[in-house]
Design a protein around this motif. Structure first.
Motif, PDB file in Angstrom:
ATOM      1  N   ALA A 343      10.707   1.037  14.271  1.00 26.01           N
ATOM      2  CA  ALA A 343      11.946   0.481  14.801  1.00 26.01           C
ATOM      3  C   ALA A 343      11.719  -0.806  15.581  1.00 26.01           C
ATOM      4  CB  ALA A 343      12.639   1.523  15.683  1.00 26.01           C
ATOM      5  N   ASP A 344      10.501  -0.966  16.140  1.00 24.25           N
ATOM      6  CA  ASP A 344      10.228  -2.171  16.935  1.00 24.25           C
ATOM      7  C   ASP A 344       9.737  -3.340  16.096  1.00 24.25           C
ATOM      8  OD1 ASP A 344       7.709  -1.320  16.242  1.00 24.25           O
ATOM      9  OD2 ASP A 344       6.939  -1.182  18.289  1.00 24.25           O
ATOM     10  N   GLY A 345       9.728  -3.183  14.768  1.00 28.22           N
ATOM     11  CA  GLY A 345       9.344  -4.281  13.903  1.00 28.22           C
ATOM     12  C   GLY A 345       7.888  -4.287  13.485  1.00 28.22           C
ATOM     13  N   VAL A 346       7.094  -3.323  13.932  1.00 21.78           N
ATOM     14  CA  VAL A 346       5.703  -3.203  13.509  1.00 21.78           C
ATOM     15  C   VAL A 346       5.650  -2.504  12.140  1.00 21.78           C
ATOM     16  CG1 VAL A 346       3.471  -2.126  13.992  1.00 21.78           C
ATOM     17  CG2 VAL A 346       4.766  -3.201  15.845  1.00 21.78           C
ATOM     18  N   THR A 347       4.880  -3.058  11.229  1.00 21.90           N
ATOM     19  CA  THR A 347       4.663  -2.444   9.920  1.00 21.90           C
ATOM     20  C   THR A 347       3.314  -1.747   9.913  1.00 21.90           C
ATOM     21  OG1 THR A 347       5.991  -4.112   8.773  1.00 21.90           O
ATOM     22  CG2 THR A 347       4.426  -2.853   7.436  1.00 21.90           C
ATOM     23  N   VAL A 348       3.293  -0.466   9.543  1.00 19.56           N
ATOM     24  CA  VAL A 348       2.059   0.311   9.480  1.00 19.56           C
ATOM     25  C   VAL A 348       1.761   0.635   8.021  1.00 19.56           C
ATOM     26  CG1 VAL A 348       0.895   2.440  10.164  1.00 19.56           C
ATOM     27  CG2 VAL A 348       2.443   1.296  11.769  1.00 19.56           C
ATOM     28  N   ILE A 349       0.552   0.308   7.577  1.00 21.79           N
ATOM     29  CA  ILE A 349       0.100   0.645   6.225  1.00 21.79           C
ATOM     30  C   ILE A 349      -1.058   1.626   6.371  1.00 21.79           C
ATOM     31  CG2 ILE A 349      -0.836  -0.215   4.057  1.00 21.79           C
ATOM     32  CD1 ILE A 349       0.345  -2.962   4.807  1.00 21.79           C
ATOM     33  N   ASN A 350      -0.826   2.862   5.957  1.00 26.39           N
ATOM     34  CA  ASN A 350      -1.826   3.918   6.098  1.00 26.39           C
ATOM     35  C   ASN A 350      -2.452   4.179   4.730  1.00 26.39           C
ATOM     36  OD1 ASN A 350      -3.355   6.178   6.706  1.00 26.39           O
ATOM     37  ND2 ASN A 350      -1.775   7.122   7.969  1.00 26.39           N
ATOM     38  N   ASP A 351      -3.660   3.658   4.542  1.00 27.09           N
ATOM     39  CA  ASP A 351      -4.381   3.814   3.275  1.00 27.09           C
ATOM     40  C   ASP A 351      -5.725   4.489   3.529  1.00 27.09           C
ATOM     41  OD1 ASP A 351      -4.578   3.477   0.471  1.00 27.09           O
ATOM     42  OD2 ASP A 351      -5.841   1.717   0.734  1.00 27.09           O
ATOM     43  N   GLU A 358     -14.638  -1.624  -3.110  1.00 28.79           N
ATOM     44  CA  GLU A 358     -13.600  -2.236  -3.937  1.00 28.79           C
ATOM     45  C   GLU A 358     -12.205  -1.975  -3.379  1.00 28.79           C
ATOM     46  OE1 GLU A 358     -17.299  -1.753  -6.062  1.00 28.79           O
ATOM     47  OE2 GLU A 358     -16.023  -0.214  -5.146  1.00 28.79           O
ATOM     48  N   SER A 359     -11.923  -0.728  -3.014  1.00 29.86           N
ATOM     49  CA  SER A 359     -10.587  -0.426  -2.508  1.00 29.86           C
ATOM     50  C   SER A 359     -10.361  -1.031  -1.126  1.00 29.86           C
ATOM     51  CB  SER A 359     -10.360   1.089  -2.465  1.00 29.86           C
ATOM     52  OG  SER A 359     -11.189   1.717  -1.503  1.00 29.86           O
ATOM     53  N   MET A 360     -11.420  -1.158  -0.322  1.00 31.37           N
ATOM     54  CA  MET A 360     -11.302  -1.831   0.974  1.00 31.37           C
ATOM     55  C   MET A 360     -10.873  -3.286   0.770  1.00 31.37           C
ATOM     56  SD  MET A 360     -11.975  -0.514   4.073  1.00 31.37           S
ATOM     57  CE  MET A 360     -12.873   0.765   4.974  1.00 31.37           C
ATOM     58  N   ARG A 361     -11.537  -3.988  -0.136  1.00 36.26           N
ATOM     59  CA  ARG A 361     -11.206  -5.379  -0.368  1.00 36.26           C
ATOM     60  C   ARG A 361      -9.776  -5.532  -0.896  1.00 36.26           C
ATOM     61  NH1 ARG A 361     -16.633  -4.987  -1.003  1.00 36.26           N
ATOM     62  NH2 ARG A 361     -17.938  -6.757  -0.351  1.00 36.26           N
ATOM     63  N   ALA A 362      -9.375  -4.628  -1.779  1.00 35.36           N
ATOM     64  CA  ALA A 362      -8.017  -4.701  -2.328  1.00 35.36           C
ATOM     65  C   ALA A 362      -6.982  -4.511  -1.221  1.00 35.36           C
ATOM     66  CB  ALA A 362      -7.835  -3.641  -3.416  1.00 35.36           C
ATOM     67  N   ALA A 363      -7.199  -3.536  -0.346  1.00 36.98           N
ATOM     68  CA  ALA A 363      -6.252  -3.294   0.736  1.00 36.98           C
ATOM     69  C   ALA A 363      -6.207  -4.472   1.708  1.00 36.98           C
ATOM     70  CB  ALA A 363      -6.629  -2.007   1.476  1.00 36.98           C
ATOM     71  N   LEU A 364      -7.364  -5.041   2.007  1.00 41.55           N
ATOM     72  CA  LEU A 364      -7.414  -6.189   2.916  1.00 41.55           C
ATOM     73  C   LEU A 364      -6.730  -7.411   2.307  1.00 41.55           C
ATOM     74  CD1 LEU A 364     -11.043  -5.746   4.250  1.00 41.55           C
ATOM     75  CD2 LEU A 364      -8.952  -5.565   5.618  1.00 41.55           C
ATOM     76  N   ARG A 365      -6.895  -7.619   1.015  1.00 39.70           N
ATOM     77  CA  ARG A 365      -6.202  -8.737   0.361  1.00 39.70           C
ATOM     78  C   ARG A 365      -4.694  -8.563   0.452  1.00 39.70           C
ATOM     79  NH1 ARG A 365     -10.507  -8.416  -3.454  1.00 39.70           N
ATOM     80  NH2 ARG A 365      -9.276  -7.025  -4.777  1.00 39.70           N
ATOM     81  N   THR A 366      -4.229  -7.327   0.262  1.00 41.50           N
ATOM     82  CA  THR A 366      -2.795  -7.061   0.383  1.00 41.50           C
ATOM     83  C   THR A 366      -2.319  -7.343   1.797  1.00 41.50           C
ATOM     84  OG1 THR A 366      -2.893  -5.387  -1.363  1.00 41.50           O
ATOM     85  CG2 THR A 366      -1.017  -5.291   0.144  1.00 41.50           C
ATOM     86  N   LEU A 367      -3.079  -6.903   2.790  1.00 39.08           N
ATOM     87  CA  LEU A 367      -2.722  -7.161   4.185  1.00 39.08           C
ATOM     88  C   LEU A 367      -2.626  -8.659   4.455  1.00 39.08           C
ATOM     89  CD1 LEU A 367      -2.333  -6.171   7.141  1.00 39.08           C
ATOM     90  CD2 LEU A 367      -4.838  -6.212   7.353  1.00 39.08           C
ATOM     91  N   ALA A 368      -3.628  -9.406   3.989  1.00 39.82           N
ATOM     92  CA  ALA A 368      -3.631 -10.851   4.216  1.00 39.82           C
ATOM     93  C   ALA A 368      -2.440 -11.525   3.526  1.00 39.82           C
ATOM     94  CB  ALA A 368      -4.944 -11.444   3.713  1.00 39.82           C
ATOM     95  N   GLU A 369      -2.128 -11.112   2.309  1.00 40.37           N
ATOM     96  CA  GLU A 369      -0.997 -11.702   1.583  1.00 40.37           C
ATOM     97  C   GLU A 369       0.317 -11.431   2.290  1.00 40.37           C
ATOM     98  OE1 GLU A 369      -1.445  -9.935  -2.219  1.00 40.37           O
ATOM     99  OE2 GLU A 369      -3.175 -11.168  -2.783  1.00 40.37           O
ATOM    100  N   ILE A 457       1.533  -6.428  11.500  1.00 42.73           N
ATOM    101  CA  ILE A 457       1.243  -5.534  10.376  1.00 42.73           C
ATOM    102  C   ILE A 457      -0.128  -4.946  10.623  1.00 42.73           C
ATOM    103  CG2 ILE A 457       1.066  -5.299   7.873  1.00 42.73           C
ATOM    104  CD1 ILE A 457       2.464  -8.007   7.614  1.00 42.73           C
ATOM    105  N   VAL A 458      -0.237  -3.614  10.612  1.00 46.17           N
ATOM    106  CA  VAL A 458      -1.510  -2.964  10.906  1.00 46.17           C
ATOM    107  C   VAL A 458      -1.896  -2.046   9.752  1.00 46.17           C
ATOM    108  CG1 VAL A 458      -0.314  -1.214  12.290  1.00 46.17           C
ATOM    109  CG2 VAL A 458      -2.791  -1.498  12.531  1.00 46.17           C
ATOM    110  N   LEU A 459      -3.110  -2.251   9.239  1.00 46.52           N
ATOM    111  CA  LEU A 459      -3.659  -1.453   8.134  1.00 46.52           C
ATOM    112  C   LEU A 459      -4.696  -0.478   8.669  1.00 46.52           C
ATOM    113  CD1 LEU A 459      -4.384  -0.941   5.039  1.00 46.52           C
ATOM    114  CD2 LEU A 459      -6.106  -2.740   5.352  1.00 46.52           C
ATOM    115  N   PHE A 460      -4.596   0.779   8.262  1.00 45.77           N
ATOM    116  CA  PHE A 460      -5.616   1.789   8.563  1.00 45.77           C
ATOM    117  C   PHE A 460      -6.316   2.139   7.251  1.00 45.77           C
ATOM    118  CE2 PHE A 460      -2.435   2.164  11.819  1.00 45.77           C
ATOM    119  CZ  PHE A 460      -3.168   2.342  12.979  1.00 45.77           C
TER     120      PHE A 460
END
Length: 514
Positions: A343-351, A358-369, A457-460
């Motif tokens: 609700a406060d505008g923070v986006t959480v991506i739980n992966d 390989e999957s770490m790099r893919a998730a980080l690229r998505t976060l950066a984009e 935007i925060v990625l786990f």
């Protein structure tokens, strides 16, 4: 589950019937469970040993909930001293496999059922969810719950099928060579899908080439009447086409790939929307084309979308129906690029269900984009990648450097075994508070509570055993009911309050495999 009598189960598994009821051989079971809490009237309770507990301790609880028969490795006495009704076998897990194989045999003898097996180093569960969603619109379909993909999970999935089942989708994982061959021997797949070969669990397998050999066991198991669905964009998977006598079908995000005499499903103009959703033109072998924007998150999901589309096409689904499904279907299994808008505008991506380089790099690229597209600050909260063997330090160091090169705003390295990740970021040029190392997830949680701002935007992301998915749930406000507020994260956690958690399919390690 189709019905089996106690006598049939004993004959199929080579077990011995124990119990005092003279009518025991005729007792029939209509469902199966490895967790006593999931037993219902008519259940078969599989009492298998687990890593943290022993299912034999819960036979009584299973019968209280309605189980009528146990599949066990030794007798278990009831309150009156007499043994519970059981089929006693040397190995309960292998006995489950024998019962699953007979289930598939009977389903095939009864009518038309198509079995689709899916494996790969990453994306199995998402692809399974997508394919099952498409097929379910056509006919009764059974697919695994979550990531049930091992020696326990595959039989449990098979047991969900009944006489009406038209499609049976099986996810297959492995921890060593021979595992996929064994699982395939149980279900005899008509279609096999291999998504990719990565370095996940390279330490267990002894190298990436051994992983490739293990994944290719699925294609080797196909008959000449089967179909091998091949990722043409992965050179190790593409090489597997020589390991099967089945017909071949390919999927690719490149217009350059051609395979004479084989079907090729393509993604043309593959990109992502400003919200991070995969977008492409889906091109089928019959020449039909459909624009697809998927609700999934990240360009890397294009592989999973193409794989599901190809498998569905090969079993006879109409291209228009497939495209419609891909436009609406998201992964139904948790902790896979799971996005929550606070609700406060923070986006959480739980992966944080699984992680490899390989999957770490893919998730980080998505976060950066996502950060660049919306001019938002980005956080990467990363835990350990497990089971990398001798390459662990090097891979964590390289990952830290990738974070800096992608210009991620903030990096939090969680746990004692992420020091190389932190060091890599520092050596690549991170300075000040851009990268920090904390001992555990509670420290990370305190930092996030103090410093997250609206719009961030925060990625786990971590391996399952590192437990960061629970921290992601807390930060997102998605903590599942029954999870203690102080559940330890950032390191492998204990079983739940009911210690039987240590004997169920997920806890055993035999249901969720790479």
């Amino acid at each position: 589950m189709i019905e089996f009598s106690a006598a049939e189960i004993a004959a199929l598994t080579g077990g011995i019937l124990v119990g005092t009821d003279p009518a025991l051989p005729a007792v029939t079971v209509t469902s199966a469970a490895t967790d006593s809490r999931e037993c219902v009237p008519g259940s078969l309770f599989v009492a298998k040993p687990g890593e943290e507990s022993d299912g034999h301790l819960f036979v009584g609880a299973a019968f209280e909930r309605g189980a009528v028969l146990a599949l066990a490795e030794h007798e278990v006495a009831g309150p009156d001293g007499a043994p519970f009704a059981a089929v006693v076998v040397p190995d309960a897990v292998l006995a489950m496999g024998a019962l699953a194989a007979e289930t598939v045999r009977r389903l095939r003898a009864h009518g038309e059922v198509t079995v689709i097996g899916i494996t790969g180093s990453a994306g199995k569960t998402t692809t399974k969810d997508l394919l099952a969603g498409i097929l379910a619109t056509q006919a009764p379909t059974v697919a695994p719950r979550g990531s049930y993909n091992g020696e326990v999970g595959v039989p449990l999935t098979v047991f969900e099928a009944d006489w009406d089942t038209r499609y049976l989708v099986i996810e297959m994982g492995a921890t060593k060579p021979g595992h996929i061959a064994y699982l395939a021997s149980l279900v005899q797949p008509d279609v096999g899908v291999v998504l990719g070969v990565g370095s996940a669990h390279a330490g267990e397998f002894g190298g990436v080439e051994n992983i490739a050999r293990a994944k290719g066991e699925l294609f080797e198991a196909l008959s000449t009447a089967g179909t091998a669905v091949i990722n043409a964009d992965d050179e190790r998977v593409l090489a597997m086409r020589h390991r099967t006598s089945a017909r071949t079908a390919f999927f690719s995000a490149s217009d350059d790939f051609a395979a004479e005499g084989s079907d090729v499903v393509r993604a043309r103009n593959s990109t992502t929307t400003p919200d991070g959703s995969p977008s492409f033109t889906l091109v089928f072998p019959d020449g039909s084309e459909y624009d697809v924007v998927s609700p999934l998150l990240g360009l890397h999901h294009t592989t999973n979308l193409l794989a599901a589309a190809t498998a569905a096409y090969e079993v006879g689904c109409a291209p228009a129906s497939i495209a419609a499904g891909l436009r609406t279907l998201a992964a139904s299994s948790r902790w896979r690029m799971e996005r929550t808008e606070r609700a406060d505008g923070v986006t959480v991506i739980n992966d944080a269900y699984n992680a490899n380089p390989e999957s770490m790099r893919a998730a980080l690229r998505t976060l950066a984009e996502l950060g660049r597209a919306r001019h938002r600050r980005t956080w990467a909260v990363l835990g350990e990648m497990l089971e990398l063997g001798d390459r662990s330090i090097e891979e964590h160091d390289l990952l830290g450097r990738v974070v800096v090169r992608l210009n991620i705003s903030k990096l939090i390295c969680v746990g004692p075994n992420t020091r190389a990740l932190f060091n890599g970021a520092v050596l690549e040029g991170s300075w000040g508070s851009e990268a920090v190392h904390v001992d555990d997830a509670l420290a990370a949680e305190r930092m996030l509570a103090a410093e997250l701002e609206p719009g961030d935007i925060v990625l786990f992301k971590s391996s399952n055993g590192a437990g960061l998915r629970f921290l992601g749930d807390r930060i997102a406000g998605n903590q599942p009911a029954g999870t203690p507020a102080d559940a330890p994260v950032g390191r492998p956690g204990p079983p739940s309050a009911d210690s039987e958690a240590g004997s169920g399919p997920a806890a055993s390690g035999k249901a969720q495999q790479p």
